[in-house]
Write a protein that holds these residues in place. Structure first.
Motif, short mmCIF file in Angstrom:
data_model
loop_
_atom_site.label_atom_id
_atom_site.label_comp_id
_atom_site.label_asym_id
_atom_site.label_seq_id
_atom_site.Cartn_x
_atom_site.Cartn_y
_atom_site.Cartn_z
N LEU A 191 0.82 -1.22 0.00
CA LEU A 191 0.00 0.00 0.00
C LEU A 191 0.85 1.26 0.00
CD1 LEU A 191 -2.74 -1.18 2.52
CD2 LEU A 191 -2.73 -1.33 0.02
N LYS A 192 2.06 1.17 0.57
CA LYS A 192 2.97 2.32 0.55
C LYS A 192 3.48 2.57 -0.87
CE LYS A 192 7.41 3.96 2.41
NZ LYS A 192 8.16 4.02 1.15
N ASN A 193 3.85 1.48 -1.56
CA ASN A 193 4.36 1.60 -2.92
C ASN A 193 3.27 1.96 -3.91
OD1 ASN A 193 7.39 0.60 -3.54
ND2 ASN A 193 6.65 -0.41 -1.67
N PHE A 194 2.07 1.42 -3.66
CA PHE A 194 0.97 1.64 -4.60
C PHE A 194 -0.28 2.09 -3.84
CE2 PHE A 194 3.72 -1.82 -6.11
CZ PHE A 194 4.19 -1.26 -7.29
N PRO A 195 -0.30 3.35 -3.40
CA PRO A 195 -1.42 3.85 -2.59
C PRO A 195 -2.77 3.78 -3.30
CG PRO A 195 0.03 5.64 -3.30
CD PRO A 195 0.75 4.37 -3.60
N ASP A 196 -2.74 3.76 -4.63
CA ASP A 196 -3.99 3.68 -5.39
C ASP A 196 -4.26 2.26 -5.89
OD1 ASP A 196 -4.38 6.46 -5.11
OD2 ASP A 196 -3.06 6.85 -6.81
N PHE A 197 -3.64 1.28 -5.23
CA PHE A 197 -3.77 -0.11 -5.68
C PHE A 197 -5.24 -0.54 -5.73
CE2 PHE A 197 -4.05 -4.69 -4.58
CZ PHE A 197 -3.40 -5.21 -5.69
N ASN A 198 -5.63 -1.04 -6.89
CA ASN A 198 -6.97 -1.56 -7.08
C ASN A 198 -6.84 -3.05 -7.39
OD1 ASN A 198 -9.66 -1.99 -7.63
ND2 ASN A 198 -9.60 -1.09 -9.68
N GLN A 199 -7.33 -3.88 -6.49
CA GLN A 199 -7.08 -5.31 -6.63
C GLN A 199 -7.69 -5.90 -7.90
OE1 GLN A 199 -8.12 -7.66 -3.22
NE2 GLN A 199 -7.59 -9.60 -4.18
N GLY A 200 -8.90 -5.56 -8.21
CA GLY A 200 -9.52 -6.08 -9.42
C GLY A 200 -9.46 -7.60 -9.48
N ASP A 201 -8.87 -8.11 -10.57
CA ASP A 201 -8.75 -9.56 -10.74
C ASP A 201 -7.47 -10.13 -10.14
OD1 ASP A 201 -11.16 -9.66 -12.14
OD2 ASP A 201 -10.19 -9.29 -14.07
N THR A 202 -6.63 -9.28 -9.54
CA THR A 202 -5.37 -9.75 -8.97
C THR A 202 -5.65 -10.70 -7.80
OG1 THR A 202 -4.30 -7.67 -9.55
CG2 THR A 202 -3.16 -9.08 -7.98
N ARG A 216 -7.01 -8.40 5.11
CA ARG A 216 -8.45 -8.10 5.23
C ARG A 216 -8.67 -6.71 5.81
NH1 ARG A 216 -8.75 -13.83 6.86
NH2 ARG A 216 -9.77 -14.98 5.17
N ASP A 217 -7.86 -6.35 6.80
CA ASP A 217 -7.98 -5.02 7.41
C ASP A 217 -7.70 -3.92 6.39
OD1 ASP A 217 -8.60 -6.18 9.80
OD2 ASP A 217 -6.64 -5.85 10.73
N ALA A 218 -6.87 -4.26 5.38
CA ALA A 218 -6.54 -3.28 4.34
C ALA A 218 -7.60 -3.25 3.25
CB ALA A 218 -5.18 -3.61 3.74
N GLY A 219 -8.63 -4.06 3.42
CA GLY A 219 -9.71 -4.07 2.45
C GLY A 219 -9.44 -4.91 1.22
N LEU A 220 -8.47 -5.80 1.33
CA LEU A 220 -8.12 -6.66 0.20
C LEU A 220 -8.95 -7.95 0.23
CD1 LEU A 220 -4.24 -6.23 0.35
CD2 LEU A 220 -5.83 -5.07 -1.19
N ARG A 221 -9.20 -8.50 -0.94
CA ARG A 221 -9.89 -9.77 -1.05
C ARG A 221 -8.86 -10.90 -0.95
NH1 ARG A 221 -10.96 -9.40 -5.91
NH2 ARG A 221 -9.47 -10.93 -6.69
#
Length: 247
Positions: A191-202, A216-221
């Motif tokens: 999240l530091k390197n990519f603050p606008d990270f959008n998980q999408g299909d990753t 999970r706390d970071a809102g990631l799937r």
């Protein structure tokens, strides 16, 4: 379809690693690229903790990083470690690593067999009159210290190294279909390197409950999680996921 996987750990030293089997059998590219790195603190930073290493008669090592940075700092501060210093290590592998700095047979070295705190405690209790020093990272929990406190074992915890983000460069590609993490610090570094990270299909996979919680706390799937009764290792979990996704 998963074609490129980032494993946020150093490349395995053995060519027999299960990761290489996965790459061959599943026809995927696996890139080993840590999101975090360990760096030593300066003598000045250590002195600010007002700790005298020579006031202690034993050192507890929980990792190779702890060993490297302990002896490096002692060397920088011109501290000569006494011949009768005792070393207590979380595993035999960590104990053997001490040979990089001292002659193994001439020292009193003790180690646990499972890598768990409870396993090394009986050895420490047999030498309960020692004064223990524990080299630590700036990011650590207090489980070990709390356990020693409960047994009234004298110990001093000292930060000797820190975990920092291993930043991506502007021209470094980030085109992965799957990301595998092994620590909460790795999630923070993402999240530091990519603050606008959008998980999408990753696809995101984690090893260990604390890493899964951080994701999970970071809102990631969370698509892959180990260990579990079905998948005791992260490589088993990755292999199973790929067998279904890359049909």
């Amino acid at each position: 379809m998963i074609k490129k996987i980032l494993v946020s750990q150093p490349r395995p030293t053995s060519e027999k690693s299960p990761y290489f089997d996965i790459a061959d059998k599943m026809n995927v590219e696996i890139v080993f690229r840590p999101f975090i790195k360990v760096v030593g603190i300066t003598p000045k930073e250590f002195r600010q903790q007002k700790i005298s290493i020579l006031d202690h008669t034993a050192v507890i090592f929980t990792s190779r990083h702890a060993i490297d940075n302990f002896f490096s700092l002692c060397n920088q501060m011109r501290i000569s470690i006494p011949e009768d210093m005792k070393y207590f290590c979380i595993t035999e592998a960590v104990a053997l690593y001490i040979q990089k700095y001292v002659q193994y047979r001439k020292r009193k070295i003790f180690f646990g067999s499972t890598g768990k705190i409870d396993d090394i405690l009986p050895l420490i209790l047999k030498h309960k009159n020692e004064k223990y020093f524990i080299p630590q990272s700036d990011v650590h929990n207090t489980d070990f210290s709390d356990l020693l406190d409960s047994k009234k074992i004298f110990h001093t915890d000292g930060v000797m190294y820190k975990t920092v983000s291993n930043d991506f460069t502007a021209d470094e590609p980030f085109d992965y279909d799957m990301l595998i993490f092994f620590s909460p610090s790795g999630i923070q570094a993402l999240l530091k390197n990519f603050p606008d990270f959008n998980q999408g299909d990753t696809v995101i996979g984690t090893f260990g409950p604390s890493t899964a919680k951080a994701a999970r706390d970071a809102g990631l799937r969370l698509d892959i999680e180990a260990p579990s009764p079905e998948y005791p290792s992260i490589t088993a979990a990755i292999s199973s996921y790929l067998s279904k996704a890359n049909v």
